[in-house]
Write an enzyme that holds these catalytic residues in place. Structure first.
Site, PDB file in Angstrom:
ATOM      1  N   PRO A  96       0.822  -1.218   0.000  1.00 23.65           N
ATOM      2  CA  PRO A  96       0.000   0.000   0.000  1.00 23.65           C
ATOM      3  C   PRO A  96       0.859   1.273   0.000  1.00 23.65           C
ATOM      4  CG  PRO A  96      -0.708  -1.517   1.721  1.00 23.65           C
ATOM      5  CD  PRO A  96       0.578  -2.047   1.183  1.00 23.65           C
ATOM      6  N   GLU A 123       1.978  -7.553   8.498  1.00 23.48           N
ATOM      7  CA  GLU A 123       2.182  -6.099   8.413  1.00 23.48           C
ATOM      8  C   GLU A 123       3.197  -5.749   7.325  1.00 23.48           C
ATOM      9  OE1 GLU A 123      -0.677  -5.923  10.793  1.00 23.48           O
ATOM     10  OE2 GLU A 123       0.267  -4.034  10.173  1.00 23.48           O
ATOM     11  N   ARG A 165      -1.390  -9.167 -20.556  1.00 28.14           N
ATOM     12  CA  ARG A 165      -2.283  -8.967 -21.711  1.00 28.14           C
ATOM     13  C   ARG A 165      -1.667  -8.008 -22.732  1.00 28.14           C
ATOM     14  NH1 ARG A 165      -5.513  -4.516 -21.712  1.00 28.14           N
ATOM     15  NH2 ARG A 165      -7.232  -5.490 -22.851  1.00 28.14           N
ATOM     16  N   ASP A 180      -7.895   0.348 -25.136  1.00 30.76           N
ATOM     17  CA  ASP A 180      -8.202   0.298 -23.707  1.00 30.76           C
ATOM     18  C   ASP A 180      -8.279   1.702 -23.102  1.00 30.76           C
ATOM     19  OD1 ASP A 180      -8.151  -2.434 -23.605  1.00 30.76           O
ATOM     20  OD2 ASP A 180      -6.093  -2.562 -22.888  1.00 30.76           O
TER      21      ASP A 180
HETATM   22  O1  LIG Z   1      -2.987  -3.465  -0.393  1.00 37.30           O
HETATM   23  B1  LIG Z   1      -1.828  -4.026  -0.869  1.00 37.30           B
HETATM   24  O2  LIG Z   1      -1.429  -3.760  -2.170  1.00 37.30           O
HETATM   25  C1  LIG Z   1      -0.964  -4.914   0.041  1.00 37.30           C
HETATM   26  C2  LIG Z   1       0.224  -5.425  -0.467  1.00 37.30           C
HETATM   27  C3  LIG Z   1       1.020  -6.224   0.347  1.00 37.30           C
HETATM   28  C4  LIG Z   1       0.598  -6.495   1.668  1.00 37.30           C
HETATM   29  C5  LIG Z   1       1.179  -7.246   2.724  1.00 37.30           C
HETATM   30  C6  LIG Z   1       0.302  -7.160   3.790  1.00 37.30           C
HETATM   31  N1  LIG Z   1      -0.751  -6.372   3.439  1.00 37.30           N
HETATM   32  C7  LIG Z   1      -0.591  -5.968   2.147  1.00 37.30           C
HETATM   33  C8  LIG Z   1      -1.403  -5.157   1.344  1.00 37.30           C
END
Ligand SMILES: OB(O)c1ccc2cc[nH]c2c1
Length: 254
Positions: A96, A123, A165, A180
């Site tokens: 994230p 985490e 793709r 696209d």
């Molecule tokens: O939302 B995500 O893209 C994402 C990616 C990796 C991990 C690892 C633990 N939570 C995650 C969330």
């Protein structure tokens, strides 16, 4: 293209046996390999996580299994493999806190010979893993959106599908990728407008007559107008980018 995916849930990637990607793998266009991170643990519980330094909730993925896994997977490619001799993979770490994944970035990644995906859980992965990997390969931390999944596997599926793709021979009609939403060129920063197929009338709803006219110029102009309308309604901020691009997209019909 060779794609390696390191995860504690290899079964999560069963969908990569299906449809376009499954066919591309069978045709040798894609060489996708799955690796269970626990293969690089050495304790009886196959431990991959531990408590975070500095305290806080949840667990963090330990660096040792990841280090050994990346040494094994992202080391020298086998002779004659899809990645080519001396190839160095690009490590993609979904998170994230990464930089945004876009169609443009998908296009760039599709031009790489070898991608390795590190699927975090809990985490996240001890930050030293990416730092150590960066000593011997390019590393990209990628976010697929401003929300938090339970792990990197879903994000990896999204990235692999979007990238795959775009590879030559994967889409039956290469033109599809050109049309696209977001595709470079005429659709850059534009959303795709409405699409229709037979029958011409369905539940008293008619297909727009221009699409039945056979006038390709009129159809192109109509499609651009509808793309602009859809973009203005759903993603007005993209129109600003289009305008800043000198309105190039407005008068393009290619
Ligand atoms: O939302 B995500 O893209 C994402 C990616 C990796 C991990 C690892 C633990 N939570 C995650 C969330």
């Amino acid at each position: 293209m060779r794609i390696d995916i390191i995860t504690i849930f290899p079964d999560y990637f069963a969908p990569l046996e299906l449809s376009l990607i499954g066919k591309a793998r069978a045709a040798g266009i894609l060489d996708i390999r799955l690796h269970d991170l626990r293969s690089w643990t050495h304790d009886r519980h196959n431990t991959v996580d531990d408590t975070p330094y500095g305290g806080g909730p949840g667990m963090v993925m330990k660096p040792e299994p990841w280090g050994e896994a990346l040494d094994a997977v992202a080391g020298a490619p086998e002779p004659g493999g899809a990645a080519g001799p001396g190839a160095v993979p690009r490590l993609v770490v979904p998170t994230p806190s990464g930089t945004p994944f876009t169609q443009e970035r998908a296009k760039r990644l599709s031009e790489e010979p070898w991608l390795v995906f590190a699927c975090g859980r809990y985490e996240g992965i001890d930050s030293r893993v990416a730092a150590d990997a960066a000593r011997r390969m390019p590393v990209e931390e990628v976010s697929i959106g401003d929300y938090v999944l339970a792990g990197g596997e879903s994000a990896t599926l999204v990235i692999v599908e979007t990238v795959s793709r775009l590879l030559p021979g994967v889409l039956g009609n290469a033109e599809s990728a050109v049309q696209d939403s977001f595709a470079a060129g005429a659709m850059e920063n534009l959303l795709e407008g409405p699409v229709f197929t037979k029958p011409a009338r369905w539940r008293d709803l008619e297909v727009p007559p221009v699409l039945l006219s056979g006038d390709h110029g009129a159809v192109d102009r109509w499609r651009r107008h509808e793309a602009l309308r859809k973009t203005a309604r759903n993603r007005p901020e993209l129109l600003r980018a289009l305008a800043e691009g000198g309105m190039a997209g407005l008068d393009r019909t290619d």
